[in-house]
Design an enzyme around this catalytic site. Structure first.
Site, PDB file in Angstrom:
ATOM      1  N   TYR A   1       0.895  -1.402  -0.086  1.00 12.69           N
ATOM      2  CA  TYR A   1      -0.142   0.170  -0.011  1.00 12.69           C
ATOM      3  C   TYR A   1       0.729   1.284   0.066  1.00 12.69           C
ATOM      4  CZ  TYR A   1      -3.566   3.472   1.373  1.00 12.69           C
ATOM      5  OH  TYR A   1      -4.412   4.199   1.412  1.00 12.69           O
TER       6      TYR A   1
ATOM      7  N   VAL B   1      -9.871   7.668   7.494  1.00 14.41           N
ATOM      8  CA  VAL B   1     -11.449   7.929   7.346  1.00 14.41           C
ATOM      9  C   VAL B   1     -11.911   6.272   7.901  1.00 14.41           C
ATOM     10  CG1 VAL B   1     -13.520   7.981   5.629  1.00 14.41           C
ATOM     11  CG2 VAL B   1     -11.305   9.428   5.644  1.00 14.41           C
TER      12      VAL B   1
ATOM     13  N   THR C   1     -13.711   3.547   6.987  1.00 16.54           N
ATOM     14  CA  THR C   1     -14.139   2.835   5.571  1.00 16.54           C
ATOM     15  C   THR C   1     -13.766   1.388   5.867  1.00 16.54           C
ATOM     16  OG1 THR C   1     -12.002   3.200   4.441  1.00 16.54           O
ATOM     17  CG2 THR C   1     -13.682   4.790   4.096  1.00 16.54           C
TER      18      THR C   1
ATOM     19  N   ILE D   1     -11.538  -0.228   4.169  1.00 21.81           N
ATOM     20  CA  ILE D   1     -10.000  -0.331   4.179  1.00 21.81           C
ATOM     21  C   ILE D   1      -9.313  -0.178   5.492  1.00 21.81           C
ATOM     22  CG2 ILE D   1      -9.417   1.910   3.651  1.00 21.81           C
ATOM     23  CD1 ILE D   1      -7.230   0.574   1.422  1.00 21.81           C
TER      24      ILE D   1
END
Length: 189
Positions: free
Chosen positions: A113, A144, A146, A148
């Site tokens: 990543y 955030v 989310t 992920i």
């Protein structure tokens, strides 16, 4: 948990294999690059075309790359070419597969990543240099909540989206080849 504790928790909960590292590069770098290349003719025909690549603070060179020479190469976008980015990503995958990524200057945690986002940042700067008629920037939405982040983030999706949208809506003739973190211009390093 604060942001650091949440990231530590994610790291202990997530381990990469060679296949997931390869998929991560395909999604976070090559997928974005392919879509961008496909849309470039349309964007170039616009009077004020804009590209905002969603990045991450994990893609900053101070976070994503350990080896000094590699940091300098990725930061020296005046000399960097897309072909060299492809070579570096292939090198990363070879090093990852052999178990020597960290020893060769790649990050240990969330490595694919981080490398993909660092490459996307460099690619965005290359595009900005090649297409001065466009506004090409990178934007980190913040940490955030989310999928992920396994919903461990601090910001709501709406707050993260606002940080990206603010970059897309910069005034005509605004900055290009820049990095924005949570709506504010910041360094790639």
């Amino acid at each position: 948990m604060d942001a650091g504790q949440r990231i530590d928790w994610m790291w202990t909960s997530c381990r990469q294999t060679y296949e997931t590292a390869k998929q991560g590069l395909q999604t976070n770098y090559y997928g974005t690059k392919r879509v961008t290349e496909a849309l470039l003719p349309l964007l170039r025909s616009s009077s004020d075309g804009r590209i905002v690549n969603v990045s991450s603070n994990f893609g900053l060179l101070s976070v994503s790359i350990i080896r000094r020479s590699l940091k300098q190469e990725l930061n020296g976008v005046d000399r960097l070419a897309e072909e060299r980015l492809d070579e570096l990503l292939a090198e990363f995958l070879r090093d990852f597969e052999s178990g020597g990524a960290e020893a060769r200057g790649w990050p240990a945690e969330f490595s694919a990543y981080k490398v993909a986002k660092a490459a996307m940042n460099a690619y965005s700067r290359i595009l900005a240099r090649r297409h001065p008629e466009l506004r090409v920037n990178c934007a980190h939405p913040g940490y955030v909540k989310t999928d992920i982040t396994r919903n461990s983030g601090i910001l709501t999706p709406e707050e993260g989206a606002r940080n990206i949208t603010s970059v897309a809506l910069l005034p005509e003739g605004g900055p290009t080849g820049r990095y924005f973190s949570e709506g504010e211009e910041a360094s790639f390093v």
